[in-house]
Design a protein around this motif. Structure first.
Motif, short mmCIF file in Angstrom:
data_model
loop_
_atom_site.label_atom_id
_atom_site.label_comp_id
_atom_site.label_asym_id
_atom_site.label_seq_id
_atom_site.Cartn_x
_atom_site.Cartn_y
_atom_site.Cartn_z
N MET A 1 80.98 -11.18 59.53
CA MET A 1 79.89 -10.92 59.68
C MET A 1 79.57 -9.63 58.99
SD MET A 1 77.60 -12.71 60.78
CE MET A 1 78.34 -14.55 60.90
N VAL A 2 80.58 -8.89 58.58
CA VAL A 2 80.53 -7.74 57.90
C VAL A 2 80.01 -8.02 56.45
CG1 VAL A 2 81.80 -5.65 56.67
CG2 VAL A 2 82.20 -6.25 59.05
N PRO A 3 80.45 -8.87 55.76
CA PRO A 3 80.01 -9.43 54.33
C PRO A 3 78.62 -9.47 54.21
CG PRO A 3 82.34 -10.40 54.75
CD PRO A 3 81.81 -9.86 55.99
N LEU A 4 78.16 -10.45 55.60
CA LEU A 4 76.68 -10.77 55.48
C LEU A 4 75.88 -9.41 55.89
CD1 LEU A 4 74.62 -12.85 55.80
CD2 LEU A 4 75.21 -13.06 58.23
N GLY A 5 76.28 -8.59 56.60
CA GLY A 5 75.45 -7.23 56.67
C GLY A 5 75.62 -6.40 55.54
N ILE A 6 76.62 -6.29 54.67
CA ILE A 6 76.60 -5.37 53.51
C ILE A 6 75.79 -6.14 52.43
CG2 ILE A 6 78.21 -4.63 51.59
CD1 ILE A 6 80.32 -4.39 53.57
N THR A 7 75.97 -7.62 52.44
CA THR A 7 75.04 -8.18 51.36
C THR A 7 73.73 -8.16 51.61
OG1 THR A 7 76.91 -9.61 51.00
CG2 THR A 7 74.87 -10.14 50.00
N SER A 8 73.26 -8.28 52.87
CA SER A 8 71.87 -8.13 53.34
C SER A 8 71.30 -6.64 53.16
CB SER A 8 71.83 -8.29 54.96
OG SER A 8 72.30 -9.57 55.16
N ILE A 9 71.96 -5.71 53.35
CA ILE A 9 71.36 -4.50 52.73
C ILE A 9 71.32 -4.46 51.33
CG2 ILE A 9 72.27 -2.00 52.78
CD1 ILE A 9 73.63 -2.43 55.35
N THR A 10 72.11 -4.96 50.71
CA THR A 10 72.15 -4.89 48.99
C THR A 10 70.79 -5.77 48.58
OG1 THR A 10 74.38 -4.77 48.80
CG2 THR A 10 73.12 -5.62 47.05
N ILE A 11 70.75 -6.91 49.65
CA ILE A 11 69.53 -7.64 49.19
C ILE A 11 68.25 -6.97 49.47
CG2 ILE A 11 68.32 -9.80 49.61
CD1 ILE A 11 71.18 -11.19 49.97
N LEU A 12 68.09 -6.25 50.56
CA LEU A 12 67.05 -5.65 50.95
C LEU A 12 66.54 -4.50 49.95
CD1 LEU A 12 67.24 -5.31 54.75
CD2 LEU A 12 65.77 -6.73 53.55
N LEU A 13 67.48 -3.87 49.50
CA LEU A 13 67.14 -2.71 48.58
C LEU A 13 66.73 -3.31 46.99
CD1 LEU A 13 70.38 -0.33 48.93
CD2 LEU A 13 67.87 0.06 49.76
N ILE A 14 67.38 -4.49 46.89
CA ILE A 14 66.68 -5.23 45.56
C ILE A 14 65.55 -5.62 45.76
CG2 ILE A 14 67.16 -7.19 44.17
CD1 ILE A 14 70.28 -6.86 44.36
N LEU A 15 65.10 -6.21 46.96
CA LEU A 15 63.79 -6.81 47.14
C LEU A 15 62.70 -5.56 47.40
CD1 LEU A 15 64.35 -9.67 49.58
CD2 LEU A 15 63.92 -9.70 47.15
N LEU A 16 63.10 -4.44 47.16
CA LEU A 16 62.22 -3.30 47.23
C LEU A 16 61.64 -3.01 45.82
CD1 LEU A 16 63.78 -0.68 49.59
CD2 LEU A 16 61.68 -2.06 50.16
#
Length: 136
Positions: A1-16
């Protein structure tokens, strides 16, 4: 689940940021990596089911995103403004014919498409090399 969390944070930053296509590409890459890593199908389907409503909300959140989507679906509705680039791309794609115009006889790259180096590189390739070469 660590890759999912790290990628989710990256995706959220991009969506801003204003563009959402990079975020979409990250979501595709995340699903591909999880699939290759051996995730269960039900987990992948859950993620896909979560991504779809978020994507729809992001499209309706900003007005210009909906305008771009409707221009893509029906470019002739506003041919002089939002649909111009798409229509010019279709014209250049078709002007190559079966075998293409050749590398030196580019009409679309010089005249039709105002920004050929962006999303419409396939139209330039199809005009230069033709339909047969594009298929191969």
């Amino acid at each position: 689940m660590v890759p999912l969390g790290i990628t989710s944070i990256t995706i959220l930053l991009i969506l801003l940021e204003p563009g959402i296509l990079n975020g979409r590409n990250y979501c595709h890459n995340l699903l591909l990596m999880l699939c290759i890593a051996g995730s269960q199908i039900k987990h992948l389907l859950f993620l896909i089911a979560a991504f779809i409503p978020v994507g729809v909300l992001l499209i309706f959140y900003k007005g210009y995103r909906l305008t771009r989507l409707t221009a893509f679906l029906d470019p002739w509705k506003d041919a002089d403004n939002t649909g111009f680039q798409i229509i010019q791309s279709l014209l250049s794609f078709g002007s190559g014919g079966t075998f293409g115009r050749g590398n030196r006889r580019r009409h679309a790259k010089i005249i039709l498409l105002p920004e050929p180096h962006t999303d419409f590189i396939l139209s330039i390739i199809a005009e230069e090399s033709g339909f047969i070469e594009w298929l191969l």
